[in-house]
Design an enzyme around this catalytic site. Structure first.
Site, PDB file in Angstrom:
ATOM      1  N   HIS A 181      16.861  18.980   3.276  1.00  0.00           N
ATOM      2  CA  HIS A 181      17.722  19.156   2.109  1.00  0.00           C
ATOM      3  C   HIS A 181      17.177  18.296   0.979  1.00  0.00           C
ATOM      4  O   HIS A 181      17.142  17.074   1.073  1.00  0.00           O
ATOM      5  CB  HIS A 181      19.158  18.744   2.441  1.00  0.00           C
ATOM      6  CG  HIS A 181      20.074  18.768   1.257  1.00  0.00           C
ATOM      7  ND1 HIS A 181      20.156  19.850   0.406  1.00  0.00           N
ATOM      8  CD2 HIS A 181      20.944  17.846   0.779  1.00  0.00           C
ATOM      9  CE1 HIS A 181      21.044  19.588  -0.541  1.00  0.00           C
ATOM     10  NE2 HIS A 181      21.527  18.375  -0.339  1.00  0.00           N
ATOM     11  N   LYS A 202      20.168  15.762  -8.069  1.00  0.00           N
ATOM     12  CA  LYS A 202      18.787  16.181  -7.806  1.00  0.00           C
ATOM     13  C   LYS A 202      18.417  17.422  -8.606  1.00  0.00           C
ATOM     14  O   LYS A 202      17.367  17.473  -9.255  1.00  0.00           O
ATOM     15  CB  LYS A 202      18.599  16.451  -6.309  1.00  0.00           C
ATOM     16  CG  LYS A 202      18.869  15.261  -5.411  1.00  0.00           C
ATOM     17  CD  LYS A 202      18.560  15.567  -3.962  1.00  0.00           C
ATOM     18  CE  LYS A 202      19.455  16.661  -3.396  1.00  0.00           C
ATOM     19  NZ  LYS A 202      20.880  16.291  -3.393  1.00  0.00           N
ATOM     20  N   ASP A 220      17.087  22.657  -3.092  1.00  0.00           N
ATOM     21  CA  ASP A 220      18.085  22.550  -2.020  1.00  0.00           C
ATOM     22  C   ASP A 220      17.498  22.639  -0.616  1.00  0.00           C
ATOM     23  O   ASP A 220      17.708  21.762   0.199  1.00  0.00           O
ATOM     24  CB  ASP A 220      19.185  23.600  -2.175  1.00  0.00           C
ATOM     25  CG  ASP A 220      20.441  23.007  -2.791  1.00  0.00           C
ATOM     26  OD1 ASP A 220      20.579  21.776  -2.757  1.00  0.00           O
ATOM     27  OD2 ASP A 220      21.265  23.762  -3.307  1.00  0.00           O
ATOM     28  N   ARG A 287      12.433  -4.723  -7.633  1.00  0.00           N
ATOM     29  CA  ARG A 287      12.220  -4.868  -9.074  1.00  0.00           C
ATOM     30  C   ARG A 287      10.766  -5.143  -9.420  1.00  0.00           C
ATOM     31  O   ARG A 287      10.407  -5.142 -10.591  1.00  0.00           O
ATOM     32  CB  ARG A 287      13.103  -5.993  -9.622  1.00  0.00           C
ATOM     33  CG  ARG A 287      14.593  -5.743  -9.403  1.00  0.00           C
ATOM     34  CD  ARG A 287      15.446  -6.834  -9.993  1.00  0.00           C
ATOM     35  NE  ARG A 287      15.317  -6.896 -11.434  1.00  0.00           N
ATOM     36  CZ  ARG A 287      15.969  -7.787 -12.202  1.00  0.00           C
ATOM     37  NH1 ARG A 287      16.778  -8.677 -11.633  1.00  0.00           N
ATOM     38  NH2 ARG A 287      15.796  -7.788 -13.507  1.00  0.00           N
TER      39      ARG A 287
END
Length: 363
Positions: A181, A202, A220, A287
């Site tokens: 998916h 998405k 999908d 980060r």
């Protein structure tokens, strides 16, 4: 659970029309059975719809009764030694390819009325024999093949070219595969698989990338397969709906019709996995990017990053930067490592200490 707006019962199956994933998974159930669970036969090889430089150009000229024979080994064999009577280590379970040399020897055997080696070869459970260069086999072999039910195929390609194409086809047909998916897009030539919970954004992110000139591969329901043991190829689980997108509030749209065929492609190698997730204030996100993370897909390690989603973040630009950064890494340049080394060099010069304490703090 996906929301269901409208459903229709057909026989024992329920098709849910609103979420495109439901239809994709139902269609893929049959598709996967055809290519993975079902035994691959010689007839499946003949039925492949291959075009251009992938076409095998094969047809059956004898032994049609054996077209249901299974292809169990994704490899080929040239039966020259077997024709001469040497059957030790005979790879009978492979597709047998015969070219001009083998055919000349078969003509010699027919002239001598000697069919013993031919009969012995076909007595094995050989999947099929393929004659290249559009060679017409000798009548004796065709008669034995009909009797034994061994398919005899013919192609107009030369032996080398046909062997290369057939091995490419086998690498696809026998490749390990599964359905995931997500959304697969091509950004600056890099295949990015977007993953995340339903509703995280998405499809909307992929739509914005298409608007910015990038290409959609599948939405999908994405089928991935491992090719040659070291690369992951992705495509739509069902070709009929792979270039459609479900946008909440808008419905299902056809990307190839709206943006043109240049906005889509059939398949693409997965080179980066991006997980979109809702911003979690208690989670520590990377980060610096000095530590490269990977995700295992069918035994292949693919670069992996997590991108937190919250209002105000421009995800398409972030993904474009991620694609360009990944391409730089493939060229040997790592921005985060280079930044880290520059900081260490700066600390070693003493300028960092002076800048931190300042002249008034010196004793």
């Amino acid at each position: 659970m996906l929301p269901v707006n409208r459903a229709k019962r057909t026989g024992n199956c329920i098709f849910t029309f609103c979420p495109i994933l439901t239809l994709a998974l139902y269609s893929h159930k049959l598709y996967t059975k055809h290519l993975s669970d079902k035994t691959i036969t010689v007839l499946d090889l003949l039925d492949l719809d291959l075009k251009g430089h992938n076409s095998l150009n094969i047809r059956c000229i004898a032994g049609r009764r054996g077209l249901s024979r299974a292809l169990t080994v994704p490899d080929i064999n040239r039966p020259g030694l077997a024709l001469s009577g040497f059957f030790e280590s005979f790879a009978y379970e492979r597709v047998q390819i015969l070219g001009r040399g083998e055919n000349a020897y078969l003509q010699k055997l027919q002239a001598e009325n000697n069919y013993s080696t031919i009969e012995r070869i076909l007595s094995y459970n050989v999947p099929c024999l393929v004659f290249t260069h559009r060679i017409q086999p000798v009548e004796g072999l065709l008669a034995i093949a009909e009797r034994e039910g061994c398919p005899i195929l013919q192609t107009d390609l030369d032996s080398t070219e046909f062997s290369q194409r057939l091995l490419r086809v086998f690498s696809t047909m026998f490749a390990p595969r599964k359905t995931m998916h997500g959304v697969l897009v091509e950004v600056y030539g890099l295949g990015i698989l977007l993953m995340g919970d339903s509703g995280v954004g998405k499809s909307e992110t992929a739509l914005e990338l298409v608007e910015r000139g990038h290409r959609l591969v599948a939405d999908d329901s994405v089928e991935i397969r491992c090719v040659n043991g070291n690369s992951i190829m992705g495509q739509g689980a069902n070709k009929l709906i792979s270039h459609h997108m479900e946008i909440r509030g808008l419905g299902i749209i056809n990307i190839s019709q709206l943006y043109g065929v240049g906005a889509v492609r059939e398949q693409k190698e997965v080179q980066l996995v991006v997980k979109l997730e809702n911003w979690d204030q208690n989670k520590v996100y990377d980060r610096l990017g000095t530590e490269g993370h990977t995700m295992d897909l069918l035994g292949v390690k693919i670069p992996y990053i997590e991108v937190p989603v919250k209002p105000g973040r421009n995800l398409p630009i972030i993904l474009e930067a991620a694609a360009m950064n990944e391409r730089l890494k493939s060229m040997g340049y790592y921005s985060a490592r280079d930044f880290n080394q520059n900081v260490l060099k700066w600390l070693e010069t003493g300028e960092a200490q002076a800048a931190y304490y300042g002249s008034e703090d010196s004793y």
